[in-house]
Design a protein around this motif. Structure first.
Motif, PDB file in Angstrom:
ATOM      1  N   LEU A 110     -11.749   3.357  -4.829  1.00 55.02           N
ATOM      2  CA  LEU A 110     -10.289   3.221  -4.739  1.00 55.02           C
ATOM      3  C   LEU A 110      -9.817   2.765  -3.357  1.00 55.02           C
ATOM      4  O   LEU A 110      -8.842   2.027  -3.262  1.00 55.02           O
ATOM      5  CB  LEU A 110      -9.616   4.554  -5.081  1.00 55.02           C
ATOM      6  N   ILE A 111     -10.475   3.234  -2.304  1.00 52.90           N
ATOM      7  CA  ILE A 111      -9.941   2.980  -0.959  1.00 52.90           C
ATOM      8  C   ILE A 111      -9.776   1.485  -0.672  1.00 52.90           C
ATOM      9  O   ILE A 111      -8.683   1.048  -0.328  1.00 52.90           O
ATOM     10  CB  ILE A 111     -10.778   3.703   0.117  1.00 52.90           C
ATOM     11  N   PRO A 112     -10.826   0.661  -0.854  1.00 52.51           N
ATOM     12  CA  PRO A 112     -10.605  -0.766  -0.558  1.00 52.51           C
ATOM     13  C   PRO A 112      -9.567  -1.403  -1.469  1.00 52.51           C
ATOM     14  O   PRO A 112      -8.771  -2.249  -1.035  1.00 52.51           O
ATOM     15  CB  PRO A 112     -11.984  -1.405  -0.785  1.00 52.51           C
ATOM     16  N   LEU A 113      -9.540  -0.970  -2.712  1.00 57.79           N
ATOM     17  CA  LEU A 113      -8.591  -1.533  -3.685  1.00 57.79           C
ATOM     18  C   LEU A 113      -7.156  -1.233  -3.273  1.00 57.79           C
ATOM     19  O   LEU A 113      -6.294  -2.118  -3.232  1.00 57.79           O
ATOM     20  CB  LEU A 113      -8.889  -0.918  -5.051  1.00 57.79           C
ATOM     21  N   MET A 114      -6.879   0.047  -2.953  1.00 51.91           N
ATOM     22  CA  MET A 114      -5.513   0.422  -2.593  1.00 51.91           C
ATOM     23  C   MET A 114      -5.130  -0.125  -1.223  1.00 51.91           C
ATOM     24  O   MET A 114      -3.971  -0.426  -0.968  1.00 51.91           O
ATOM     25  CB  MET A 114      -5.353   1.947  -2.637  1.00 51.91           C
ATOM     26  N   GLU A 115      -6.135  -0.267  -0.358  1.00 62.64           N
ATOM     27  CA  GLU A 115      -5.883  -0.872   0.954  1.00 62.64           C
ATOM     28  C   GLU A 115      -5.373  -2.303   0.755  1.00 62.64           C
ATOM     29  O   GLU A 115      -4.395  -2.726   1.368  1.00 62.64           O
ATOM     30  CB  GLU A 115      -7.196  -0.877   1.751  1.00 62.64           C
ATOM     31  N   ALA A 116      -6.060  -3.019  -0.145  1.00 64.75           N
ATOM     32  CA  ALA A 116      -5.700  -4.420  -0.378  1.00 64.75           C
ATOM     33  C   ALA A 116      -4.316  -4.537  -1.008  1.00 64.75           C
ATOM     34  O   ALA A 116      -3.626  -5.530  -0.820  1.00 64.75           O
ATOM     35  CB  ALA A 116      -6.742  -5.084  -1.272  1.00 64.75           C
ATOM     36  N   GLN A 117      -3.892  -3.530  -1.769  1.00 61.24           N
ATOM     37  CA  GLN A 117      -2.598  -3.621  -2.431  1.00 61.24           C
ATOM     38  C   GLN A 117      -1.443  -3.342  -1.494  1.00 61.24           C
ATOM     39  O   GLN A 117      -0.299  -3.633  -1.828  1.00 61.24           O
ATOM     40  CB  GLN A 117      -2.549  -2.649  -3.607  1.00 61.24           C
ATOM     41  N   GLY A 118      -1.705  -2.734  -0.356  1.00 63.20           N
ATOM     42  CA  GLY A 118      -0.639  -2.509   0.611  1.00 63.20           C
ATOM     43  C   GLY A 118       0.321  -1.400   0.194  1.00 63.20           C
ATOM     44  O   GLY A 118       0.047  -0.647  -0.727  1.00 63.20           O
ATOM     45  N   ARG A 119       1.432  -1.315   0.894  1.00 66.33           N
ATOM     46  CA  ARG A 119       2.376  -0.221   0.649  1.00 66.33           C
ATOM     47  C   ARG A 119       3.727  -0.709   0.160  1.00 66.33           C
ATOM     48  O   ARG A 119       4.602   0.066  -0.155  1.00 66.33           O
ATOM     49  CB  ARG A 119       2.598   0.560   1.952  1.00 66.33           C
ATOM     50  N   GLU A 120       3.911  -2.023   0.124  1.00 68.15           N
ATOM     51  CA  GLU A 120       5.247  -2.550  -0.164  1.00 68.15           C
ATOM     52  C   GLU A 120       5.752  -2.167  -1.543  1.00 68.15           C
ATOM     53  O   GLU A 120       6.917  -1.839  -1.700  1.00 68.15           O
ATOM     54  CB  GLU A 120       5.262  -4.076  -0.006  1.00 68.15           C
ATOM     55  N   GLU A 121       4.866  -2.215  -2.548  1.00 68.21           N
ATOM     56  CA  GLU A 121       5.346  -1.905  -3.894  1.00 68.21           C
ATOM     57  C   GLU A 121       5.820  -0.459  -3.976  1.00 68.21           C
ATOM     58  O   GLU A 121       6.821  -0.150  -4.612  1.00 68.21           O
ATOM     59  CB  GLU A 121       4.249  -2.174  -4.923  1.00 68.21           C
ATOM     60  N   GLU A 122       5.099   0.449  -3.306  1.00 71.64           N
ATOM     61  CA  GLU A 122       5.523   1.851  -3.299  1.00 71.64           C
ATOM     62  C   GLU A 122       6.858   1.996  -2.575  1.00 71.64           C
ATOM     63  O   GLU A 122       7.735   2.735  -3.015  1.00 71.64           O
ATOM     64  CB  GLU A 122       4.468   2.742  -2.631  1.00 71.64           C
ATOM     65  N   VAL A 159     -11.357   3.375 -13.481  1.00 71.80           N
ATOM     66  CA  VAL A 159     -12.312   3.465 -14.593  1.00 71.80           C
ATOM     67  C   VAL A 159     -13.730   3.205 -14.081  1.00 71.80           C
ATOM     68  O   VAL A 159     -14.671   3.945 -14.388  1.00 71.80           O
ATOM     69  CB  VAL A 159     -11.958   2.426 -15.688  1.00 71.80           C
ATOM     70  N   TYR A 160     -13.838   2.190 -13.260  1.00 74.48           N
ATOM     71  CA  TYR A 160     -15.129   1.796 -12.717  1.00 74.48           C
ATOM     72  C   TYR A 160     -15.729   2.934 -11.890  1.00 74.48           C
ATOM     73  O   TYR A 160     -16.891   3.322 -12.066  1.00 74.48           O
ATOM     74  CB  TYR A 160     -14.885   0.545 -11.872  1.00 74.48           C
ATOM     75  N   GLY A 161     -14.929   3.514 -10.996  1.00 75.21           N
ATOM     76  CA  GLY A 161     -15.405   4.624 -10.174  1.00 75.21           C
ATOM     77  C   GLY A 161     -15.826   5.808 -11.019  1.00 75.21           C
ATOM     78  O   GLY A 161     -16.863   6.440 -10.773  1.00 75.21           O
ATOM     79  N   VAL A 162     -15.040   6.103 -12.050  1.00 79.04           N
ATOM     80  CA  VAL A 162     -15.340   7.264 -12.897  1.00 79.04           C
ATOM     81  C   VAL A 162     -16.633   7.051 -13.686  1.00 79.04           C
ATOM     82  O   VAL A 162     -17.466   7.954 -13.765  1.00 79.04           O
ATOM     83  CB  VAL A 162     -14.155   7.556 -13.846  1.00 79.04           C
ATOM     84  N   ILE A 163     -16.846   5.858 -14.232  1.00 76.89           N
ATOM     85  CA  ILE A 163     -18.074   5.683 -15.026  1.00 76.89           C
ATOM     86  C   ILE A 163     -19.306   5.691 -14.128  1.00 76.89           C
ATOM     87  O   ILE A 163     -20.352   6.219 -14.517  1.00 76.89           O
ATOM     88  CB  ILE A 163     -18.046   4.411 -15.902  1.00 76.89           C
ATOM     89  N   LEU A 164     -19.197   5.148 -12.920  1.00 74.05           N
ATOM     90  CA  LEU A 164     -20.342   5.205 -12.003  1.00 74.05           C
ATOM     91  C   LEU A 164     -20.622   6.655 -11.623  1.00 74.05           C
ATOM     92  O   LEU A 164     -21.768   7.107 -11.597  1.00 74.05           O
ATOM     93  CB  LEU A 164     -20.066   4.401 -10.740  1.00 74.05           C
ATOM     94  N   VAL A 171     -19.513  -1.410 -19.427  1.00 79.18           N
ATOM     95  CA  VAL A 171     -18.120  -1.156 -19.055  1.00 79.18           C
ATOM     96  C   VAL A 171     -17.825  -1.801 -17.708  1.00 79.18           C
ATOM     97  O   VAL A 171     -16.787  -2.426 -17.496  1.00 79.18           O
ATOM     98  CB  VAL A 171     -17.836   0.361 -18.994  1.00 79.18           C
ATOM     99  N   LYS A 172     -18.783  -1.668 -16.794  1.00 81.95           N
ATOM    100  CA  LYS A 172     -18.595  -2.238 -15.459  1.00 81.95           C
ATOM    101  C   LYS A 172     -18.396  -3.759 -15.540  1.00 81.95           C
ATOM    102  O   LYS A 172     -17.449  -4.294 -14.963  1.00 81.95           O
ATOM    103  CB  LYS A 172     -19.827  -1.925 -14.605  1.00 81.95           C
TER     104      LYS A 172
END
Lengths: 290, 356, 276
Positions: A165-177, A204-209, A268-269
């Protein structure tokens, strides 16, 4: 003309025969170390036909191992999921001192070898450990019992969700929130309506791994389990016992279950990755609109 | 609604973003915060919205101190620089978001929401795109959807961060005029941030020029352009030429030019700089005594409606740039290497305690 | 004139999420790991040395690190090749093959272990082919290398794939325009860009192989001084209730893994040098 064209091509990519040789070498390498063993699992499992195969799976000890594996995953995966979400939120939506150190420490369990991951819990909860005497007095068992198995599993699967999640949420930034808050959404509304939909695939990916590792962990669990048949044996430990008893068909029958789990995980991955890749990027769509 | 910004100060670590900033904004005004990057204008906008908390100072909206009020309850509309549209929602859902997250008792019904969204889509002239996703829109369309989304909650004030920054030139000028008209229609107190002086001059009722966390000047576009308070503003609003010299008892001598400067009547022989906008330089074939300088034509660039000519003066070390209309240029028929005279008008003299 | 606003963060939830993160991290990871260190401090220096430097233990280091090194080397070479082929060439079933590269991450190590042991035993598919040549894999140090190669296989491939994808065709075209032939382009233009990632993948595969347990013990034969890995030695000591011995060796291994983690972090920083 064809000749000159061929020559120019040759400078930009490898000559076709070289391509063939390289591709065949790569596939041989993968075949030798991956495909052959994978095929062997199923071939060995079914070597005596379907009767013995299902008999091995229906064995009470095997069923107990399946149950324990499911329980272990059912406890450890949600715990690490909640942790992963909390950690990713704190780390990606805020700036604070020591952030890099925190990220490094979350990754620690990945660099600790499985045997040591089990050992540390024996050192704390074992009879000679810190809490051992006290636990013994109150006839409460952690090591060589189910709680120890769950603890060791939580430890080895600790970083999976957070790391995804960390890299994914980092890339999404904070503007939408921020936009959601300005429009009057509460914190939880912002999380569930704006953040979560954007990270669903990564989650989903993190959970299945995390789940695959929780169900398949061997070394750490082996150290804390005590190997009591029908009680403290997870599926991988059951495989080991059967194999060491030369009951190969049963060992591979149980192993085939785990192999199928692994294949399902990969499926799934690939599917989530494929979906992500198929969605055209904003730049691409922009080019279409113009 | 009026906005009073009072003594706002803000640090980020060791960096001082805002130093004691105070601005009064009248109801229905459209204010442009203009300044170079790092001047603190975006930080100020985010503080008004409640997205940043000031170290000191207060924000009063319509007589109510909102400094401690959370973002959610401030009732501001904010248009983000990169729009921050929710990429997993359709255009319709993006605009409806602010209505859908209202507490149940205030939340409009489904039909009301639909009617409102459609009305807003009509307002921003994008009726056809309700079911599209943000990724399927062009930049200008996204900008207008972001505005519609901000307006959906009927904000008391509208804040826009570099509203046209990410758009290409043609779309940008169209949207500017459109925003100006929209503001005249809605009469909602608005503040926008920009680093583009032309944009600020064209769109705003009032311009607040900021630099290094301070307000340098505030006034109507005409005031700011005609009477810049200091050399920074002068050079930020268009291209200027510098003439170095001295001021003594209300008289400035800048090289070969003499100018009366009554505002510096009390000064006693100190260094000064005269600032002249490029379009205030005229070119002559014959010298006017005490008002023109010998110059040699170095370069001629034709830029659309104007022609920019670069002159070498004082033995070519220094250059002066003039912007001539096409007509004036044609009359003069200047050639490269020619010797002529340049005459500055509207010279603004600042004594040299002020460094840019 | 401070108006009493505390340094407030605008997005909600900072306190609870960070608090929970630190709490859970301490409970699950930091406190248990510190137990290992504290337990070892109970040993005298002499006892510690006796535990970590006895001939059997030193032999196990040699077997573990030596095999891990060779396995990681094999992966560096063939992983680079595989990554190149998967990114640049088109062939049937490419997507399937690409997806299966991750198999060692997903397949439980015990399953990998018993399968490799079976395939490479005398009667197994590979073992029966290799036996006439006089090569024995199962129950020899060679088996350890095979197992470690398998479990480390995805690292180089997965680290390198995005890097190869990101290489712009222009750089290769420029090289060709300047007169380089394909091999020169590879050695002088492509390989230098790929090298940091190859090394990162190598280090990751090496670190993983050093700590590996499940897949190795079934195929290794586990003969003391010859084919006994350090992880197994720790388990053996535990089973003999020699807790302090096990802990001391574990601390050595833990220190080694942290050193590798540090090296990997530095390598990754280096490999980002070429990214914009």
């Amino acid at each position: 003309m064809t000749n000159s064209q061929y020559k120019r091509r040759e400078n930009l990519t490898e000559p076709v025969p070289v391509q063939w040789i390289l591709a065949i070498l790569a596939i041989l390498f993968l075949g030798l170390f991956l495909f052959l063993p994978l095929a062997a699992v199923f071939s060995q499992a079914l070597a005596k036909g379907f009767g013995p195969y299902f008999e091995a799976l229906g064995n009470p000890d095997a069923l107990a191992a399946i149950r324990l594996t499911l329980i272990t995953a059912a406890v450890s995966v949600p715990l690490n999921l909640v942790f992963g979400l909390a950690a990713a939120w704190a780390i990606t939506k805020f700036d604070f001192r020591g952030k890099n150190l925190l990220v490094t420490m979350i990754d620690l369990p990945f660099s600790v070898s499985p045997v040591i991951s089990g050992l540390i819990f024996v050192l704390i909860f074992g009879l000679q450990g810190w809490m051992g005497p006290w636990l013994n007095e109150h006839s409460f068992k952690i090591v060589f019992a189910v709680p120890g198995i769950i603890l060791a599993t939580i430890f080895v699967t600790f970083p999976f969700v957070a790391r995804e999640l960390i890299p994914l949420m980092e890339a999404q930034g904070r503007e939408e929130e921020e936009a959601a808050l300005v429009l009057g959404a509460s914190g939880l509304q912002t999380f569930f309506r704006v953040t979560l939909p954007g990270i669903r695939e990564g989650l989903v990916y993190g959970v299945i791994l995390c789940n695959a590792r929780a169900m398949g962990e061997f070394g750490a669990v082996s150290v804390v389990s005590g190997h009591i048949r029908g009680l403290t044996n997870t599926l991988p430990l059951h495989v080991e016992i059967l194999y060491n008893e030369y009951d190969f068909t049963a060992a591979f029958a149980v192993a085939s279950l785990l192999a199928m789990l692994a294949l399902a995980t990969l499926a799934v991955k690939s599917l989530t990755q494929w979906k992500r890749a198929r969605r055209p990027s904003i730049e691409f769509e922009e080019a279409l609109v113009r | 609604m009026s906005i009073q910004i009072e003594n706002i100060t803000k640090h980020f670590g060791g960096f001082q973003a805002l130093r004691d900033v105070s601005i009064d904004i009248a109801p229905g005004e459209l204010v442009g915060l203009l300044g170079p990057s790092g001047s603190g204008k975006t930080t100020l906008l985010r503080i008004i919205a409640g997205l940043e908390t000031p170290d000191r100072g207060t924000i009063v909206v319509d007589g109510e101190d909102t400094t401690g009020v959370s973002v959610r309850r401030r009732g501001v509309g904010f248009v983000f620089q990169h729009y921050a549209l929710f990429r997993h929602m359709t255009v319709f859902e993006n605009i409806a978001f602010g209505l859908r997250v209202k507490p149940r008792k205030d939340r409009p019904s489904g039909r009301e929401i639909k009617a409102k969204v459609m009305k807003l889509l009509k307002l921003v002239q994008l009726e056809g795109v309700a079911d599209r996703y943000p990724s399927q829109l062009s930049g200008g369309q996204r900008q207008r959807i972001a505005l519609a989304r901000a307006l959906a909650v009927e904000p008391r004030v509208l804040l826009l961060d570099e509203p046209f920054g990410a758009l290409d030139a043609k779309v940008r000028s169209e949207l500017r005029q459109w925003l100006r008209q929209l503001h005249d229609e809605l009469q909602i107190t608005s503040v926008f941030v920009t680093h583009d002086q032309e944009e600020a001059l064209e769109v705003a009722d009032r311009i607040v020029v900021m630099n290094e966390g301070r307000v340098e000047q505030s006034g109507t576009p005409e005031e700011v352009y005609e009477n810049p308070a200091n050399p920074f503003i002068l050079s930020f609003l268009g291209s200027v030429n510098l003439f170095h010299g001295r001021v003594h008892m209300g008289q400035a001598r800048l090289g070969a030019i003499d100018i009366a400067v009554p505002e510096h009547a009390a000064t006693d022989d100190i260094p000064a700089v005269g600032y002249v906008r490029s379009h205030d330089i005229s070119v002559e074939r014959q010298p006017t005594d005490g008002a023109s300088i010998r110059a040699e034509v170095k370069n001629i660039h034709s830029i659309g409606p104007i022609v920019r000519v670069t002159f070498g003066v004082n033995g070519k070390d220094e250059t002066v740039q003039a912007e001539l209309t096409r007509e004036a240029f044609r009359k003069l028929a200047l050639k490269k290497g020619e010797r002529v005279y340049v005459r500055p008008s509207n010279v603004r003299v600042f004594v040299e305690d002020y460094q840019i | 004139m401070t108006n009493g606003i505390k340094k407030e963060r605008v997005l909600p939830g900072f306190g609870p999420t960070l608090g929970y993160t630190v709490f859970y991290l301490s409970l699950i990871v930091l406190i248990p790991l510190s137990a290992l260190v504290i337990k070892t401090t109970g040993l005298t220096w002499r006892a510690f040395l006796a535990a970590v430097a006895s001939p059997q233990v030193v032999a196990s280091y040699r077997v573990t690190f030596g095999s891990a090194f060779i396995a990681a080397m094999i992966n560096a070479v063939f992983g680079t090749l595989t990554a190149w082929v998967l990114v640049r060439y088109e062939f049937p079933c490419k997507r399937l093959i690409d997806a299966l590269v991750d198999l060692p991450f997903a397949l439980p190590t015990a399953v990998t272990g018993i399968t490799l042991a079976t395939v490479y035993s005398e009667n197994g598919w590979m073992g029966s082919l290799l036996e006439p040549l006089g090569i024995k894999v199962a129950y020899t140090p060679l088996g350890i290398i095979v197992a470690m190669t398998t479990i480390g296989l995805p690292f180089v491939v997965r680290t390198l794939q995005p890097v190869i994808e990101a290489i712009e065709a222009e750089t290769e075209e420029a090289s060709a325009c300047l007169g380089a032939n394909r091999l020169q382009t590879f050695y002088r233009v492509l390989l230098p860009v790929m090298m940091p990632s190859i090394l990162t993948g190598f280090a990751l595969a090496f670190a993983r192989a050093v700590g590996e347990y499940g897949s190795v013990i079934f195929i290794a034969g586990n003969m003391p001084m010859v084919s006994e890995i350090t992880s197994l030695l720790i388990v053996t000591k535990l089973e003999q209730f020699d807790y302090s011995g096990a802990t001391a060796i574990a601390l050595v291994m833990l220190t080694a893994s942290f050193a590798m983690l540090l090296a990997i972090n530095m390598l990754q920083r280096w490999s980002r040098k070429y990214a914009q």
